[in-house]
Design an enzyme around this catalytic site. Structure first.
Site, PDB file in Angstrom:
ATOM      1  N   ALA A  65      -6.165  28.718 -63.630  1.00 11.31           N
ATOM      2  CA  ALA A  65      -5.403  29.117 -64.805  1.00 11.31           C
ATOM      3  C   ALA A  65      -5.959  30.442 -65.305  1.00 11.31           C
ATOM      4  CB  ALA A  65      -5.501  28.053 -65.893  1.00 11.31           C
ATOM      5  N   SER A 107      -9.635  23.484 -61.722  1.00  8.09           N
ATOM      6  CA  SER A 107     -11.072  23.621 -61.485  1.00  8.09           C
ATOM      7  C   SER A 107     -11.650  24.796 -62.260  1.00  8.09           C
ATOM      8  CB  SER A 107     -11.349  23.781 -59.989  1.00  8.09           C
ATOM      9  OG  SER A 107     -10.737  24.947 -59.479  1.00  8.09           O
ATOM     10  N   GLU A 108     -10.844  25.840 -62.491  1.00  8.48           N
ATOM     11  CA  GLU A 108     -11.305  26.979 -63.281  1.00  8.48           C
ATOM     12  C   GLU A 108     -10.178  27.503 -64.162  1.00  8.48           C
ATOM     13  OE1 GLU A 108     -14.367  27.981 -63.282  1.00  8.48           O
ATOM     14  OE2 GLU A 108     -15.107  27.025 -61.452  1.00  8.48           O
ATOM     15  N   THR A 109     -10.556  27.929 -65.360  1.00  9.02           N
ATOM     16  CA  THR A 109      -9.660  28.675 -66.235  1.00  9.02           C
ATOM     17  C   THR A 109     -10.367  29.966 -66.616  1.00  9.02           C
ATOM     18  OG1 THR A 109      -8.577  26.703 -67.130  1.00  9.02           O
ATOM     19  CG2 THR A 109      -8.450  28.709 -68.444  1.00  9.02           C
TER      20      THR A 109
END
Length: 275
Positions: A22, A45-47
């Protein structure tokens, strides 16, 4: 408050493959707890939270459970998106992160992240990893390394054994915290490319990451350091176990690796909340 939010699949040019991240724009005023809440809500898993700063971009990276200094696939996703929106240009762009000031190169639609020189920060207990990962067939050495983010790395003989791994996530999270790494990357040279891998990071809220840029830079450094596969250019594959196959390119400039890949935008929306 209103922010633009995108889902970008990194290390692939096919939507719904590779590693989704994101990317949140237009919200530089947010505090850490709000960013963490948004990362948990978006549940990838990551923003990455990004805004212009000086002659480049400030980027902060969050898993659903914590802030981390650097993330390869979210960097690729972020700068591909900025390029598509006309905010970043072809050539070298500056990223300011918790891991320091980093060059990000955009060339022919592929995004490259210049990582720090791969360094060994410790040796891991391979016997403990065998128990945690549920296999007797690990290939050492098992090392803790960093190119900006500390991660563990160990080998396994075959692709089939790699796909069969079922780690004890609770014990792996504890092991990772005790050894100062965010997770453990298991690789095999039994691959259609230079190597294939899986990355497990339950200590930061990510049981398995589909395709991992930082770990790919570490893997390339590990292979050179141990003499297992000494090259200046590598191509790694990852994501098979999650049906999100992707491909990571690594090229060395001196002792520092550039990690790169394609990306594609698969979702665009707006995020509304109170602060």
């Amino acid at each position: 408050m209103e922010c633009r939010a995108f889902k970008v699949d990194a290390f692939t040019d096919t939507p719904l493959k590779g590693n989704p991240a994101a990317v949140v724009l237009d919200c530089p005023e947010l505090d850490r707890e709000t960013m963490l809440a948004i990362a948990g809500e978006l549940n990838l898993s990551e923003t990455a939270f990004v805004w212009p700063e000086r002659d480049g971009f400030r980027v902060r990276f969050f898993t659903p459970g914590d802030e981390i200094p650097l993330c390869g696939h979210a960097t690729v996703a972020t700068f591909y998106l900025l390029w598509r929106l006309g905010l970043a240009s072809e050539g070298t762009n500056k990223m300011f992160s918790k891991a320091g000031e980093i060059d990000v190169l955009i060339k022919n639609g592929r995004v490259w992240l210049k990582q720090l020189k791969p360094e060994v920060i410790g040796e891991l207990d391979i016997g403990a990893l065998k128990v945690i990962l549920g296999t007797e067939n690990l290939v050492g050495p098992a090392l803790a390394m960093t190119t900006g983010t500390p991660e563990g790395i160990v080998g396994i003989p075959t692709f089939e054994e790699l796909m069969e791994l079922e780690p004890d996530m609770g014990r792996l999270a504890k092991f990772s915290r005790e050894n100062g790494v965010i997770g453990v990357y298991v690789y095999t040279l039994d691959s259609r490319l230079d190597a294939a891998g899986r990355f497990f990071a339950p200590a930061v809220g990510v049981p398995e990451d589909p395709v991992t840029g930082t770990a790919s830079g570490i893997l390339a450094g590990y292979l050179r350091l141990t003499g297992k596969l000494v090259k200046d250019r590598y191509i790694f594959e990852q994501g098979h176990a999650l049906r999100r196959e992707g491909r990571v390119y690594v090229e060395f400039e001196g002792e520092r690796p550039w990690v790169g890949g394609e990306a594609t935008i698969s979702l665009e929306g707006r995020l509304f909340f109170k602060v």
